[in-house]
Design a protein around this motif. Structure first.
Motif, mmCIF file in Angstrom:
data_model
loop_
_atom_site.group_PDB
_atom_site.id
_atom_site.type_symbol
_atom_site.label_atom_id
_atom_site.label_comp_id
_atom_site.label_asym_id
_atom_site.label_seq_id
_atom_site.Cartn_x
_atom_site.Cartn_y
_atom_site.Cartn_z
ATOM 1 N N ASP A 43 7.735 35.901 71.733
ATOM 2 C CA ASP A 43 6.615 36.800 72.026
ATOM 3 C C ASP A 43 5.895 36.514 73.347
ATOM 4 O OD1 ASP A 43 5.436 34.450 71.375
ATOM 5 O OD2 ASP A 43 4.383 35.177 69.611
ATOM 6 N N ASP A 88 9.351 30.718 71.503
ATOM 7 C CA ASP A 88 9.111 31.936 70.742
ATOM 8 C C ASP A 88 9.464 33.149 71.579
ATOM 9 O OD1 ASP A 88 8.152 30.303 68.823
ATOM 10 O OD2 ASP A 88 6.069 31.006 68.900
ATOM 11 N N ARG A 128 2.902 23.100 70.124
ATOM 12 C CA ARG A 128 3.746 24.273 69.905
ATOM 13 C C ARG A 128 5.160 23.780 69.630
ATOM 14 N NH1 ARG A 128 1.853 29.190 69.491
ATOM 15 N NH2 ARG A 128 3.728 30.005 70.466
ATOM 16 N N ARG A 130 0.133 37.519 72.389
ATOM 17 C CA ARG A 130 1.458 38.076 72.205
ATOM 18 C C ARG A 130 1.700 39.220 73.179
ATOM 19 N NH1 ARG A 130 5.167 39.230 68.465
ATOM 20 N NH2 ARG A 130 5.483 37.438 67.107
ATOM 21 N N GLN A 158 4.252 33.998 74.198
ATOM 22 C CA GLN A 158 3.072 33.138 74.086
ATOM 23 C C GLN A 158 3.384 31.770 74.703
ATOM 24 O OE1 GLN A 158 2.005 33.633 69.792
ATOM 25 N NE2 GLN A 158 -0.019 34.020 70.638
HETATM 26 MG MG MG Z 1 3.458 33.978 68.554
#
Ligand code: MG
Ligand code: UDP
Length: 307
Positions: free
Chosen positions: A95, A93, A156, A200, A97
């Protein structure tokens, strides 16, 4: 030198992409593979595409795909995997994370421990609304019981894969995609790394509660036909009960006559069974609608711009 493509789906991530790029570069400064970024701009309505264009001007390792509209994270990930060409692919991702430092451990496990892919899971859900965690846990519980694929709680999409795994995933070209299930379905030796949940780095989550519920239904419908079996079993059980009840009423009427009474209970029963009927037709409808979309064979994503 072998290459590792880092595929990053991005939807309205203008704030976070520069932070992401710096953090990953820093984490991978001693990485033994050549790295290449493949950002997938999933129809963002902010300046994501501008940020990507600038980055790719500055750094020739940065590539991007821009989709013609917002197709959703699943389609964006598929687009990225399909257009990637590294011997290794990392999916993560934008962001932050997903901790970039883990990529080193992932590569180590593939290179030295003989795994085909390394996946990650969050061990906690700190910073998430409790109601969201509760529903997520219920979802994983249901999936464990009814689905035929191994679903790891807290999994994830962040993972590193060898080319052979990526090709297998691309081969699963279904329109209604549920990657967490597809990753398990294709098999291969997978190592799981755990990490603690992170906030985030900037920007907002793109997933509303309602979107997550829809996504869970997608997952269940895509990987299990158990709800259809339940619908039939519930139907059969109630037919049997109705038959027993009818026999009882018939015999009672023969012995005691037939005074008219009990209409409220009758009304309740009619409401209950109509509800149940609609519920079961709804389940069947869901499978039919998914098959309908699948049969149409529309492309999963459309590329507007590429570099
Ligand atoms: Mg995220
Ligand atoms: N994302 C995407 N298309 C969408 C929604 C999300 O490409 O329609 C991307 C988003 O830019 C991010 C990743 O998917 O890189 C995960 O999204 P987000 O962080 O909003 O989800 P959360 O971490 O809250 O589950």
């Amino acid at each position: 030198m072998e290459k590792c493509t880092i595929v990053v789906p991005c939807y309205n991530e203008e704030e976070v992409i520069p932070l992401f790029y710096d953090a990953v570069n820093e984490a991978l400064c001693d990485f033994p593979l050549e790295i290449e970024y493949l950002f997938v701009n999933d129809g963002s309505s902010d300046n994501t595409i501008k940020v990507l264009r600038e980055l790719s001007e500055k750094d020739s390792r940065v590539h991007y795909l821009s989709l013609s509209r917002n197709f959703g994270k699943e389609a964006a990930m598929y687009a990225g995997l399909k257009e990637s060409d590294g011997e290794y692919v990392v999916l993560m991702d934008a962001d932050l994370q997903d901790p970039p430092e883990l990529i080193l451990q992932m590569y180590d496990a593939i290179k030295n421990e003989g795994y085909d892919c390394v996946a990650t899971r969050r061990v906690d859900r700190k910073g998430e609304p409790p109601i969201r965690s509760l529903f997520a846990n219920i979802f994983y519980l249901i999936m464990r019981v009814i689905a035929k694929v191994n679903m790891v709680p807290g999994a994830r999409d962040f993972r590193m894969m060898k080319r052979i795994v990526v090709n297998a995933i691309i081969e699963v070209g279904e329109y209604n995609r549920f990657s967490k299930g597809i990753f398990g379905w294709v098999g291969f030796d997978t190592k799981w790394l755990s990490f603690e949940n992170r906030k985030r780095a900037a920007g907002k989550t793109k997933w509303s509660f309602f979107k997550l519920v829809q996504y869970s239904i997608e997952g269940i419908v895509a990987f299990s036909s158990a709800p259809l079996v339940w619908a039939s079993i519930i139907g059969m059980v109630f037919c049997f009960l109705a038959f027993v009840g009818l026999m009882f009423l018939f015999i009672r009427a023969l012995i005691f006559g037939d005074p008219v009474s009990g209409w409220p209970s009758l009304a309740c029963m009619i409401t209950f069974f109509s509800g149940l009927n609609l519920f079961c037709s709804g389940i069947i409808g869901m499978y039919i609608s998914k098959s309908y979309l699948e049969v149409k064979g529309r492309p999963i994503y459309i590329v507007k711009e590429k570099k």
